[in-house]
Design a protein around this motif. Sequence first.
Motif, mmCIF file in Angstrom:
data_model
loop_
_atom_site.group_PDB
_atom_site.id
_atom_site.type_symbol
_atom_site.label_atom_id
_atom_site.label_comp_id
_atom_site.label_asym_id
_atom_site.label_seq_id
_atom_site.Cartn_x
_atom_site.Cartn_y
_atom_site.Cartn_z
ATOM 1 N N LYS A 100 -36.319 5.526 -14.474
ATOM 2 C CA LYS A 100 -37.300 4.962 -15.395
ATOM 3 C C LYS A 100 -37.322 5.672 -16.745
ATOM 4 N N VAL A 101 -36.603 6.787 -16.843
ATOM 5 C CA VAL A 101 -36.569 7.539 -18.101
ATOM 6 C C VAL A 101 -35.382 7.049 -18.923
ATOM 7 N N LYS A 102 -35.657 6.312 -19.959
ATOM 8 C CA LYS A 102 -34.595 5.687 -20.747
ATOM 9 C C LYS A 102 -33.837 6.672 -21.628
ATOM 10 N N LYS A 103 -34.532 7.648 -22.170
ATOM 11 C CA LYS A 103 -33.890 8.620 -23.044
ATOM 12 C C LYS A 103 -34.081 10.017 -22.470
ATOM 13 N N PRO A 107 -30.508 19.114 -19.831
ATOM 14 C CA PRO A 107 -29.891 20.332 -20.367
ATOM 15 C C PRO A 107 -28.372 20.256 -20.279
ATOM 16 N N ASP A 108 -27.708 21.216 -20.903
ATOM 17 C CA ASP A 108 -26.255 21.296 -20.841
ATOM 18 C C ASP A 108 -25.882 21.831 -19.460
ATOM 19 N N LEU A 109 -25.538 20.944 -18.553
ATOM 20 C CA LEU A 109 -25.302 21.330 -17.168
ATOM 21 C C LEU A 109 -24.113 22.274 -17.030
ATOM 22 N N ALA A 110 -23.125 22.130 -17.901
ATOM 23 C CA ALA A 110 -21.930 22.970 -17.815
ATOM 24 C C ALA A 110 -22.217 24.420 -18.186
ATOM 25 N N ASP A 124 -39.128 18.752 -21.737
ATOM 26 C CA ASP A 124 -38.960 18.003 -22.977
ATOM 27 C C ASP A 124 -40.257 18.211 -23.756
ATOM 28 N N ILE A 125 -40.222 19.164 -24.668
ATOM 29 C CA ILE A 125 -41.425 19.537 -25.400
ATOM 30 C C ILE A 125 -41.996 18.366 -26.200
ATOM 31 N N ALA A 126 -41.126 17.517 -26.724
ATOM 32 C CA ALA A 126 -41.581 16.393 -27.548
ATOM 33 C C ALA A 126 -42.493 15.449 -26.767
ATOM 34 N N SER A 127 -42.217 15.281 -25.483
ATOM 35 C CA SER A 127 -43.014 14.359 -24.667
ATOM 36 C C SER A 127 -43.922 15.078 -23.669
ATOM 37 N N ASN A 128 -43.890 16.430 -23.702
ATOM 38 C CA ASN A 128 -44.681 17.230 -22.752
ATOM 39 C C ASN A 128 -44.394 16.833 -21.303
ATOM 40 N N ARG A 146 -46.107 15.877 -15.978
ATOM 41 C CA ARG A 146 -46.627 16.373 -17.253
ATOM 42 C C ARG A 146 -46.580 17.891 -17.274
ATOM 43 N N PHE A 147 -46.176 18.428 -18.416
ATOM 44 C CA PHE A 147 -46.040 19.866 -18.606
ATOM 45 C C PHE A 147 -47.062 20.305 -19.656
#
Length: 221
Positions: A100-103, A107-110, A124-128, A146-147
Amino acid sequence: MTTPFIRNHQYNLIKKLVGQLQHACTTIADRKVIEAVRQGTLMKISEAFPEATEQQRQMLESVSAMQRTEQFQAYLHELEAYVESFSQVTDQQMKKLYPKVKKLKAPDLAAIDRRRMTYLGWTDIASNRMYLVSELDGKLVGVEGRFTPTNKKSVCFLCNRHEEVALFTAVTKSKPANAPADYYKAIGNYICASSEACNSNITDTAALERFVRDVVGEDRS
């Protein structure tokens, strides 16, 4: 040479126990007290590996003969080679975990050392929002919630250590019988603001597994 068999949280537990034993050996004069700490260390390590082979048991229990700081350090260094990596998580798997999360800003998994992971967590600080991927019954499970930063230190519900925490709140998929269609229940816990710190502290996965099961709605019986 045996294959990796130690999980991150088990290695953290061994480090904690060995640190206590090392401290006893270097600061306590009473040999009976040291022996009691030593026996307690061996018992707790043994309990953490109920399915260990004879070779693995001998490796783990070799700490019983150690006295000096350099011996304990060499023991921990040797065990590092037998730490299992957390499951590889691909971009495609990530999309399936959070459909359900479109964007999704993963993190950089490698760049992540998977041997130092009991779970994969990031924010994701922008969306908390916080995202947590764990292994449950041999499968990868994703939890989203929610964070809410607290800017204070408290006890993390996962690692049980006093760290800077945030409130992690996730909506459970579990519904009681005859619940209305709009039934809603959120589960909130204080978690380390830094997943890296949490992964370096955690020594038991019971709280993590319980939380994930509660959120995804699985029966724990």
